[in-house]
Design a protein around this motif. Structure first.
Motif, PDB file in Angstrom:
ATOM      1  N   HIS A 270      -1.084   4.171  -2.170  1.00 36.14           N
ATOM      2  CA  HIS A 270      -2.522   4.084  -1.945  1.00 36.14           C
ATOM      3  C   HIS A 270      -2.883   4.594  -0.558  1.00 36.14           C
TER       4      HIS A 270
ATOM      5  N   SER B 118      -7.313  -0.786   9.200  1.00 36.07           N
ATOM      6  CA  SER B 118      -7.646  -0.650   7.781  1.00 36.07           C
ATOM      7  C   SER B 118      -6.753  -1.519   6.901  1.00 36.07           C
TER       8      SER B 118
ATOM      9  N   HIS C 102      -7.294  -3.233  -6.657  1.00 36.70           N
ATOM     10  CA  HIS C 102      -7.516  -4.088  -5.493  1.00 36.70           C
ATOM     11  C   HIS C 102      -6.882  -5.462  -5.669  1.00 36.70           C
TER      12      HIS C 102
ATOM     13  N   VAL D  67      -8.028  -4.035   3.699  1.00 29.17           N
ATOM     14  CA  VAL D  67      -7.627  -3.925   2.291  1.00 29.17           C
ATOM     15  C   VAL D  67      -7.669  -5.297   1.628  1.00 29.17           C
TER      16      VAL D  67
ATOM     17  N   ARG E  12       0.833  -1.204   0.000  1.00 30.21           N
ATOM     18  CA  ARG E  12       0.000   0.000   0.000  1.00 30.21           C
ATOM     19  C   ARG E  12       0.869   1.255   0.000  1.00 30.21           C
TER      20      ARG E  12
ATOM     21  N   GLY F 175     -11.185  -6.910   1.557  1.00 27.04           N
ATOM     22  CA  GLY F 175     -11.983  -6.236   0.539  1.00 27.04           C
ATOM     23  C   GLY F 175     -11.556  -6.601  -0.860  1.00 27.04           C
TER      24      GLY F 175
ATOM     25  N   GLU G  99      -6.033   4.525   2.598  1.00 27.61           N
ATOM     26  CA  GLU G  99      -6.629   3.435   3.371  1.00 27.61           C
ATOM     27  C   GLU G  99      -7.429   2.486   2.489  1.00 27.61           C
ATOM     28  N   THR G 100      -8.092   3.038   1.479  1.00 31.62           N
ATOM     29  CA  THR G 100      -8.873   2.216   0.555  1.00 31.62           C
ATOM     30  C   THR G 100      -8.283   2.357  -0.842  1.00 31.62           C
TER      31      THR G 100
END
Length: 269
Positions: free
Chosen positions: A16, A147, A25, A151, A11, A154, A18-19
């Motif tokens: 990137h 978070s 993805h 990641v 990340r 998700g 948090e999302t």
């Protein structure tokens, strides 16, 4: 390292928040492939921790680069270098973060093994101590930034059908197997961890299974409880993990030094 650490490093490397963007993805799923596939009965870790794609594979499936990134990070945490150094190197001579920090936990691991009626030698104790460092770092990351775990969960849930097909095709080509073998391995983490597979239970209770499996001990409630205590003790010793994460991101930023189709292997798991 384990999933939270790999995810946090990736990340930051990709810049990137948090999302991560939905279109990227799936990169996080590629990135943990060497660890996730062996949780099934289909692959062994020694198979998945090798990056040796057939010529042209990376051009066709460029996201496989993030599988290689995983192996680079593993080597860096074990040896302190992007490439594996030396065959059969004594654990005490490995210069990466997990073995250096693991040296502080060898006595703790030895005491735990004796309490569990398992006799292990110094080299095995140091190996298990480095595994414990990896587990402890993942737990600390979960405590510090929930978070990060979200990641990956998700990413797995939100991959499109096209992304899943691309993943299966690319990974099967990388590992020289039928796509069906990769397909059968999907969902392996949830099957392995069972009712402990969840963001709020995986990084302590779930990860006890790694230690117990390596010591060939049953996954009983009593054993899981004792191993939770071991992980919590170890977590107190890895408060400097952000320095390792930052150093790893800095190392990976020079993609010319590690990206590409060149073959690479990690320590046998």
């Amino acid at each position: 390292m384990l999933t939270n650490c790999h995810t946090l490093i990736l990340r930051r490397l990709l810049g990137h928040g948090e999302t991560p963007p939905l279109a990227e993805h799936d990169l996080y799923v590629y990135n943990v492939t060497p660890d996730s596939l062996p949780l099934s009965q289909e692959f062994r870790a020694r198979e998945t921790h090798v990056f040796a794609p057939p010529a042209g594979t990376l051009a066709r499936y460029p996201k496989l680069l993030w599988v290689k990134c995983h192996i680079v990070v593993d080597n860096f945490c074990h040896y302190g270098t992007p490439a594996k150094t030396g065959q059969g190197l004594d654990p005490a001579r490995k210069g990466g973060y997990t073995y250096r920090r693991g040296s502080d936990l060898v006595a703790l691991v030895g005491d735990f093994a004796r309490e569990m009626d398992r006799e292990i030698g110094p080299a095995e104790a140091h190996y298990l101590a480095h595994v414990l460092v990896e587990i402890a770092v993942d737990y600390r990351i979960y405590q510090d930034d929930r978070s990060v775990a979200l990641v990956l969960s998700g990413a797995r849930a939100e991959m499109t059908e096209a992304q899943r097909r691309e993943y299966v095709e690319g990974v099967s080509l990388l590992y020289g197997c039928e796509p069906a073998k990769v397909e059968r391995s999907q969902g392996a983490p949830s099957r392995f961890y069972g009712n402990l597979y969840g963001v709020d239970s995986l990084f302590l209770g779930g990860r006890t299974k790694i230690v117990l499996r390596k010591l060939r001990l049953p996954f009983s409630e009593g054993n899981i409880g004792r191993t939770r205590g071991l992980i919590l003790d170890a977590a107190e010793k890895v408060g400097d993990y952000p320095e390792f994460v930052g150093g790893t991101v800095d190392m990976l930023a020079d993609r010319g030094a590690w990206a590409g189709e060149g073959s690479l292997a990690a320590e046998e798991q």
